[in-house]
Design an enzyme around this catalytic site. Structure first.
Site, PDB file in Angstrom:
ATOM      1  N   THR A 310       0.832  -1.206   0.000  1.00  0.00           N
ATOM      2  CA  THR A 310       0.000   0.000   0.000  1.00  0.00           C
ATOM      3  C   THR A 310       0.865   1.254   0.000  1.00  0.00           C
ATOM      4  O   THR A 310       0.615   2.200  -0.757  1.00  0.00           O
ATOM      5  CB  THR A 310      -0.932   0.011   1.216  1.00  0.00           C
ATOM      6  OG1 THR A 310      -1.760  -1.158   1.200  1.00  0.00           O
ATOM      7  CG2 THR A 310      -1.819   1.248   1.210  1.00  0.00           C
ATOM      8  N   TRP A 313       2.642   1.535  -3.338  1.00  0.00           N
ATOM      9  CA  TRP A 313       1.720   1.913  -4.410  1.00  0.00           C
ATOM     10  C   TRP A 313       1.600   3.426  -4.508  1.00  0.00           C
ATOM     11  O   TRP A 313       1.475   3.984  -5.599  1.00  0.00           O
ATOM     12  CB  TRP A 313       0.342   1.297  -4.150  1.00  0.00           C
ATOM     13  CG  TRP A 313      -0.690   1.648  -5.174  1.00  0.00           C
ATOM     14  CD1 TRP A 313      -0.948   1.011  -6.349  1.00  0.00           C
ATOM     15  CD2 TRP A 313      -1.626   2.749  -5.128  1.00  0.00           C
ATOM     16  NE1 TRP A 313      -1.967   1.630  -7.032  1.00  0.00           N
ATOM     17  CE2 TRP A 313      -2.404   2.700  -6.305  1.00  0.00           C
ATOM     18  CE3 TRP A 313      -1.877   3.758  -4.210  1.00  0.00           C
ATOM     19  CZ2 TRP A 313      -3.410   3.617  -6.573  1.00  0.00           C
ATOM     20  CZ3 TRP A 313      -2.879   4.684  -4.479  1.00  0.00           C
ATOM     21  CH2 TRP A 313      -3.640   4.607  -5.641  1.00  0.00           C
ATOM     22  N   HIS A 314       1.651   4.108  -3.353  1.00  0.00           N
ATOM     23  CA  HIS A 314       1.475   5.556  -3.346  1.00  0.00           C
ATOM     24  C   HIS A 314       2.688   6.313  -3.879  1.00  0.00           C
ATOM     25  O   HIS A 314       2.547   7.457  -4.321  1.00  0.00           O
ATOM     26  CB  HIS A 314       1.158   6.042  -1.927  1.00  0.00           C
ATOM     27  CG  HIS A 314      -0.271   5.848  -1.533  1.00  0.00           C
ATOM     28  ND1 HIS A 314      -0.733   4.683  -0.974  1.00  0.00           N
ATOM     29  CD2 HIS A 314      -1.353   6.663  -1.638  1.00  0.00           C
ATOM     30  CE1 HIS A 314      -2.034   4.791  -0.744  1.00  0.00           C
ATOM     31  NE2 HIS A 314      -2.428   5.974  -1.143  1.00  0.00           N
ATOM     32  N   GLY A 315       3.844   5.709  -3.835  1.00  0.00           N
ATOM     33  CA  GLY A 315       5.002   6.427  -4.347  1.00  0.00           C
ATOM     34  C   GLY A 315       6.281   5.627  -4.227  1.00  0.00           C
ATOM     35  O   GLY A 315       6.421   4.786  -3.342  1.00  0.00           O
ATOM     36  N   PHE A 463       0.149   9.893  -8.144  1.00  0.00           N
ATOM     37  CA  PHE A 463       0.259   8.497  -7.742  1.00  0.00           C
ATOM     38  C   PHE A 463      -0.220   7.557  -8.823  1.00  0.00           C
ATOM     39  O   PHE A 463      -0.054   6.370  -8.702  1.00  0.00           O
ATOM     40  CB  PHE A 463      -0.533   8.243  -6.457  1.00  0.00           C
ATOM     41  CG  PHE A 463      -0.151   9.177  -5.335  1.00  0.00           C
ATOM     42  CD1 PHE A 463       1.180   9.324  -4.985  1.00  0.00           C
ATOM     43  CD2 PHE A 463      -1.099   9.929  -4.662  1.00  0.00           C
ATOM     44  CE1 PHE A 463       1.549  10.200  -3.978  1.00  0.00           C
ATOM     45  CE2 PHE A 463      -0.740  10.793  -3.649  1.00  0.00           C
ATOM     46  CZ  PHE A 463       0.593  10.929  -3.295  1.00  0.00           C
TER      47      PHE A 463
END
Length: 463
Positions: A310, A313-315, A463
């Site tokens: 998680t 996934w955002h960066g 993102f």
């Protein structure tokens, strides 16, 4: 092309809406929306359009193969999902890997295609759902492209699972009530972005623009709280606009936010924040890993994997990885011993969640892990400056009323009061006339903010 631009609001969207309403038959409408979505994406980044088309062709061909070859369906599904992840990794994480390996000269080899995190996750959802139930395979290429690239949610969600979207793609009737509700939702999202998110951003940016030696404890908290308000109203505003636009075309997208800042635990917070992403990870990663129906050690491992994914996934940066692990630790602590105590409290659980989320967003927003540690230290008195500072006081005086409205708007109270007003029989005739007039007035207000202000893209576009 962002929703909060005049080009989208007054050119692209009205033209697409009117032409869509004139199209005969559901199939023609779907083809039109697929073409409109490709144009929308092309306006935002023409160089990235071949990447989207390549991902679509990959998913379409492998979806047919998975449904046809039952004996090797698992193999084909694994290869197809790995292809999506490889595409995402190549564009989003190659630079991070090269930099980690101390190859800075190659640290930015390719531009990140818009919305790649979202359309690859939609692709994986389609492939896995077809593997689980081959009858769900999509035989019309335009329908699958529309699922992957439907412009209201292409760039930043909400994430819609294929099993939920398939029926709506086959039939999406529109009623006057749905059209009115969609317009109200669109205006509400615009108001969140242009008034509340932008005002909070002005304060947060003013604070974080200061030199480190000017940033004291009070200023650090002002910036951190303002950023919490900014990211909530920015992303929930985008989700509201996406849901509203979807309704205007006859689609019902799932809710993405449900007043997360009133949560009494971090577990509850993540059931209320970016809910569609949370469900995606549960359905396609957490449960396949074994979920909670396993030994405690394996359960802890599953949580760590999901939350590291998680964060990543955002960066592509270490602060995102540690942000995910930060929540993994809190969630494990709640599952093991904290939840019973939190359920007994009334005020302290909410304070605990707000503190955890604020600290988490400081880590999330930092340019680097080093900057995050410095800002977190400043929150607890490590800074050299004291007081709020002249510039921040000016910003607080300028935006204090709007920030107070933002705090209020982050709670269910306004919605509860509106619902009570709707239920009051004496107010029904007044609201029937006032509601559309208020919607038009708020749209005019948003237009004024749009014309007068500077353009700021939605935060989740990166993102």
């Amino acid at each position: 092309m962002a929703f909060n631009t005049a080009g989208f609001l007054f050119l692209f969207f009205p033209a697409a809406f009117l032409l869509y309403r004139l199209m005969p038959g559901r199939r023609t409408k779907n083809v039109f929306l697929a073409i409109a979505s490709a144009l929308f994406y092309g306006f935002g980044g023409l160089a990235s359009l071949p990447v989207l088309l390549a991902a679509f062709l990959w998913d379409y061909l492998f979806g047919r193969l998975i449904a046809k070859d039952e004996k090797r369906a698992k193999l084909w599904c694994g290869i197809a999902a790995a292809g999506n992840l490889a595409l995402l990794g190549f564009y989003k994480y190659l630079a991070f890997v090269l930099e980690t390996l101390h190859l800075p000269a190659l640290s930015q080899p390719f531009a990140l295609p818009l919305g790649i995190s979202f359309f690859t996750f939609h692709g994986i959802s389609y492939l896995v759902d077809v593997y689980r139930e081959p009858s769900r395979v999509c035989r019309r290429a335009d329908t699958l492209f529309l699922y992957l690239a439907f412009f209201p949610r292409l760039i930043a969600g909400p994430i819609v699972r294929w099993q939920d979207a398939a029926a709506q793609l086959a039939e999406h009737p529109i009623s006057p009530e749905m059209t009115a509700a969609g317009l109200r939702r669109l205006v509400r999202g615009l108001l969140k972005k242009l008034l509340l998110a932008e005002s909070a951003a002005a304060v947060a940016n003013a604070v974080y623009a200061l030199a480190p030696e000017q940033l004291g404890m009070g200023l650090a908290w002002l910036g951190a709280v303002s950023y919490c308000l900014q990211i909530f109203f920015d992303f929930s505003g985008y989700s509201d606009m996406a849901i509203g636009i979807g309704m205007l075309f006859g689609f019902e997208f799932p809710e993405n936010f449900n007043y997360p800042y009133v949560s009494g635990s971090v577990s509850e917070f993540w059931r209320r924040w970016h809910m569609t992403l949370n469900r995606w990870f549960v359905d396609y990663l957490y449960i396949p890993l074994g979920g909670s129906r396993c030994s405690r050690i394996r359960h802890i491992f599953n949580i760590l994997v999901v939350w590291m994914a998680t964060g990543f996934w955002h960066g592509a940066a270490w602060n995102f990885v540690f942000w995910g692990l930060f929540y993994a630790v809190l969630l494990m602590a709640e599952k093991i011993f904290l939840l019973p105590a939190l359920k007994k409290g009334r005020v302290l659980p909410h304070v605990y969640v707000l503190l955890a989320v604020t600290l988490g967003f400081v880590l999330f927003d930092a340019a680097s892990l080093k900057d995050a540690l410095h800002q977190l230290g400043t929150l607890f008195g490590a800074g050299t400056a004291s007081g709020l500072g002249t510039e921040a006081l000016y910003m607080l005086r300028s935006y204090g009323v709007v920030l107070a409205l933002a705090v209020l708007g982050a709670t269910p109270l306004p919605a509860m009061l509106w619902k009570k007003a709707q239920e009051a029989k004496s107010l029904a005739p007044v609201l029937t006339v006032a509601e559309p007039l208020c919607t038009l007035a708020l749209l005019a207000l948003c237009t004024a903010f749009l014309v007068d202000g500077s353009f700021n893209p939605f935060l989740y576009f990166r993102f």
